[in-house]
Design a protein around this motif. Structure first.
Motif, PDB file in Angstrom:
ATOM      1  N   LEU A 168      -3.623 -12.037 138.870  1.00  0.00           N
ATOM      2  CA  LEU A 168      -2.523 -12.381 140.164  1.00  0.00           C
ATOM      3  C   LEU A 168      -2.711 -13.455 140.223  1.00  0.00           C
ATOM      4  N   VAL A 169      -1.072 -13.979 140.610  1.00  0.00           N
ATOM      5  CA  VAL A 169      -1.739 -15.080 140.162  1.00  0.00           C
ATOM      6  C   VAL A 169      -0.985 -16.228 142.032  1.00  0.00           C
ATOM      7  N   SER A 170      -1.885 -16.253 142.760  1.00  0.00           N
ATOM      8  CA  SER A 170      -0.950 -16.391 144.588  1.00  0.00           C
ATOM      9  C   SER A 170      -0.218 -18.053 144.669  1.00  0.00           C
ATOM     10  N   GLN A 171       0.726 -17.951 143.520  1.00  0.00           N
ATOM     11  CA  GLN A 171       1.794 -18.651 143.230  1.00  0.00           C
ATOM     12  C   GLN A 171       3.129 -17.638 143.067  1.00  0.00           C
ATOM     13  N   SER A 172       4.392 -18.892 143.363  1.00  0.00           N
ATOM     14  CA  SER A 172       5.442 -18.042 143.750  1.00  0.00           C
ATOM     15  C   SER A 172       5.865 -17.803 142.194  1.00  0.00           C
ATOM     16  N   ARG A 173       6.368 -17.189 141.683  1.00  0.00           N
ATOM     17  CA  ARG A 173       6.636 -16.346 140.548  1.00  0.00           C
ATOM     18  C   ARG A 173       7.430 -18.035 139.203  1.00  0.00           C
ATOM     19  N   PRO A 174       7.188 -18.695 138.259  1.00  0.00           N
ATOM     20  CA  PRO A 174       8.049 -19.473 137.701  1.00  0.00           C
ATOM     21  C   PRO A 174       9.336 -19.331 137.602  1.00  0.00           C
ATOM     22  N   ALA A 175      10.583 -20.683 137.948  1.00  0.00           N
ATOM     23  CA  ALA A 175      11.617 -20.173 137.697  1.00  0.00           C
ATOM     24  C   ALA A 175      11.597 -20.289 136.548  1.00  0.00           C
ATOM     25  N   ASP A 176      11.025 -21.360 135.700  1.00  0.00           N
ATOM     26  CA  ASP A 176      11.653 -21.326 133.782  1.00  0.00           C
ATOM     27  C   ASP A 176      10.761 -20.365 133.203  1.00  0.00           C
ATOM     28  N   GLU A 177      11.387 -19.319 132.348  1.00  0.00           N
ATOM     29  CA  GLU A 177      10.835 -18.395 132.205  1.00  0.00           C
ATOM     30  C   GLU A 177      10.305 -18.523 130.880  1.00  0.00           C
ATOM     31  N   LYS A 178       9.830 -20.100 130.453  1.00  0.00           N
ATOM     32  CA  LYS A 178       9.024 -20.002 129.680  1.00  0.00           C
ATOM     33  C   LYS A 178       7.982 -21.037 130.046  1.00  0.00           C
ATOM     34  N   SER A 179       7.686 -20.479 130.692  1.00  0.00           N
ATOM     35  CA  SER A 179       5.976 -21.075 131.427  1.00  0.00           C
ATOM     36  C   SER A 179       5.381 -20.429 130.755  1.00  0.00           C
ATOM     37  N   PRO A 180       4.159 -20.680 130.945  1.00  0.00           N
ATOM     38  CA  PRO A 180       2.616 -20.345 129.702  1.00  0.00           C
ATOM     39  C   PRO A 180       2.187 -19.216 130.351  1.00  0.00           C
ATOM     40  N   TYR A 181       2.516 -18.537 131.830  1.00  0.00           N
ATOM     41  CA  TYR A 181       2.001 -17.819 132.606  1.00  0.00           C
ATOM     42  C   TYR A 181       2.719 -16.361 131.380  1.00  0.00           C
ATOM     43  N   PHE A 182       3.950 -16.844 131.440  1.00  0.00           N
ATOM     44  CA  PHE A 182       5.141 -15.860 130.238  1.00  0.00           C
ATOM     45  C   PHE A 182       4.353 -15.400 128.711  1.00  0.00           C
ATOM     46  N   ASP A 183       3.632 -17.232 128.036  1.00  0.00           N
ATOM     47  CA  ASP A 183       3.087 -16.667 126.714  1.00  0.00           C
ATOM     48  C   ASP A 183       1.714 -15.840 127.023  1.00  0.00           C
ATOM     49  N   LEU A 184       1.059 -15.822 127.823  1.00  0.00           N
ATOM     50  CA  LEU A 184      -0.014 -15.437 128.171  1.00  0.00           C
ATOM     51  C   LEU A 184       0.258 -14.012 128.149  1.00  0.00           C
ATOM     52  N   VAL A 185       1.118 -13.599 128.943  1.00  0.00           N
ATOM     53  CA  VAL A 185       1.452 -12.053 128.955  1.00  0.00           C
ATOM     54  C   VAL A 185       1.902 -11.285 127.453  1.00  0.00           C
ATOM     55  N   SER A 186       2.659 -12.104 126.753  1.00  0.00           N
ATOM     56  CA  SER A 186       2.732 -11.166 125.382  1.00  0.00           C
ATOM     57  C   SER A 186       1.594 -11.997 124.732  1.00  0.00           C
ATOM     58  N   LYS A 187       1.028 -13.083 124.951  1.00  0.00           N
ATOM     59  CA  LYS A 187      -0.687 -12.846 123.701  1.00  0.00           C
ATOM     60  C   LYS A 187      -1.424 -12.097 123.688  1.00  0.00           C
ATOM     61  N   TYR A 188      -1.935 -11.501 124.921  1.00  0.00           N
ATOM     62  CA  TYR A 188      -2.421 -10.436 125.093  1.00  0.00           C
ATOM     63  C   TYR A 188      -2.019  -9.047 125.667  1.00  0.00           C
ATOM     64  N   ASN A 189      -1.189  -8.772 125.727  1.00  0.00           N
ATOM     65  CA  ASN A 189      -0.421  -7.944 126.605  1.00  0.00           C
ATOM     66  C   ASN A 189      -0.821  -7.491 127.372  1.00  0.00           C
ATOM     67  N   ILE A 190      -1.062  -8.552 128.752  1.00  0.00           N
ATOM     68  CA  ILE A 190      -1.607  -8.289 129.955  1.00  0.00           C
ATOM     69  C   ILE A 190      -0.050  -8.156 131.448  1.00  0.00           C
ATOM     70  N   GLN A 191      -0.160  -7.487 132.245  1.00  0.00           N
ATOM     71  CA  GLN A 191       0.450  -8.092 133.301  1.00  0.00           C
ATOM     72  C   GLN A 191       0.098  -9.274 134.144  1.00  0.00           C
ATOM     73  N   ILE A 192       1.334  -9.519 135.141  1.00  0.00           N
ATOM     74  CA  ILE A 192       1.155 -10.604 135.948  1.00  0.00           C
ATOM     75  C   ILE A 192       2.185 -10.823 136.847  1.00  0.00           C
ATOM     76  N   ASP A 193       1.113 -10.784 137.923  1.00  0.00           N
ATOM     77  CA  ASP A 193       2.148 -11.064 139.187  1.00  0.00           C
ATOM     78  C   ASP A 193       2.172 -11.911 140.336  1.00  0.00           C
ATOM     79  N   PHE A 194       3.505 -12.017 140.523  1.00  0.00           N
ATOM     80  CA  PHE A 194       2.934 -13.522 141.433  1.00  0.00           C
ATOM     81  C   PHE A 194       3.845 -13.185 142.556  1.00  0.00           C
ATOM     82  N   ARG A 195       2.308 -13.636 144.118  1.00  0.00           N
ATOM     83  CA  ARG A 195       2.727 -14.023 145.380  1.00  0.00           C
ATOM     84  C   ARG A 195       1.638 -14.795 145.694  1.00  0.00           C
TER      85      ARG A 195
END
Length: 261
Positions: free
Chosen positions: A20-47
């Motif tokens: 859980l990231v305590s910020q708004s979802r990044p507008a840029d779909e190339k954000s490093p957060y999404f690299d973590l999703v694909s790299k480790y097969n995890i779920q990231i929520d933004f709030r």
């Protein structure tokens, strides 16, 4: 971290599936957060854990501040700019063309064009640090400075203005408040990432009975890290690190270690 806390962190190093990231979802779909999703097969929520609310003009008037008594404005964020000009509009205050603007960064200075024609105004900007802003302010020590800010703000600018004996008025024009997180199942997350002491305070406000147990907490910056520790919680991940200058970099290192342990 000291040796004891490092040991407790090692003991808590278990597989990460949901973050859980305590910020708004990044507008840029190339954000490093999404690299973590694909790299480790995890779920990231933004709030977002905090939100900005403008002070009403009525409440601003109670501060007994006359904007036109000042010759220079100090801006440290876009929020400060938005709410300064909102208060001016609601109070029917016409900011004179010779008003000087001192901005924490070039990006903040450029944001002024939303409200004024910047090429016709006297605008001074640093490059993200308050120290650079102080050097600019020292060159204009005869100005009467107004500092639009939040009810929660850093002390560096007021302390500098006070010790430098400069004419300075602090004006609270917006407030940082806790977001309503009552619909959030906080227990489902393996890691919660924080970026400000206000975010940590929001956690305690929304979940007064919060028990950390196996949830790992990440902090960006020393003041956020201190807020987590002062709240009686365990700090597991700190950013920035020498080899990871961003939150995503620190998370990457931690998840890699946790998921391979």
């Amino acid at each position: 971290m000291n040796e004891t806390s490092m040991q407790s962190t090692e003991d808590r190093l278990t597989k990460v599936n949901r973050l859980l990231v305590s910020q708004s979802r990044p507008a840029d779909e190339k954000s490093p957060y999404f690299d973590l999703v694909s790299k480790y097969n995890i779920q990231i929520d933004f709030r977002p854990f905090i939100q900005i609310e403008g002070v009403s003009y009525k409440d601003f008037r109670r501060q007994k501040i006359n904007i036109l008594d000042h010759t220079a404005i100090i801006f440290t964020s876009r929020n400060a700019i938005d709410h300064f000009f909102r208060i001016c509009q609601e109070g029917r205050v016409e900011v004179p063309a010779d008003m000087k603007y001192f901005c924490i960064s070039e990006q903040t200075a450029n944001y002024l064009q939303k409200y004024i024609v910047i090429r016709k105004r006297k605008i001074f900007s640093g490059t993200k640090t308050a120290t650079e802003l102080f050097d600019l302010i020292k060159k204009h020590k005869n100005e009467k400075f107004l500092f639009p800010c939040s009810n929660i703000r850093r002390n560096d600018i007021p302390e500098f203005m006070d010790t430098s004996s400069l004419h300075f008025t602090e004006a609270v024009m917006y407030e940082t408040v806790a977001t309503d997180l009552s619909d959030l199942d906080i227990k489902q997350y393996d890691i919660i990432a924080f970026f400000s002491p206000s975010g940590v305070a929001s956690l305690k406000t929304n979940f007064p009975e919060f028990q950390q147990n196996g949830i790992r907490l990440a902090a960006f910056g020393p003041t956020t890290a201190k807020a987590i520790i002062d709240a009686g919680l365990t700090l597991d991940i700190e950013a920035p690190l020498p080899n990871a200058p961003s939150m995503t970099g620190a998370l990457d290192l931690y998840i890699k270690k946790a998921n391979n342990s």
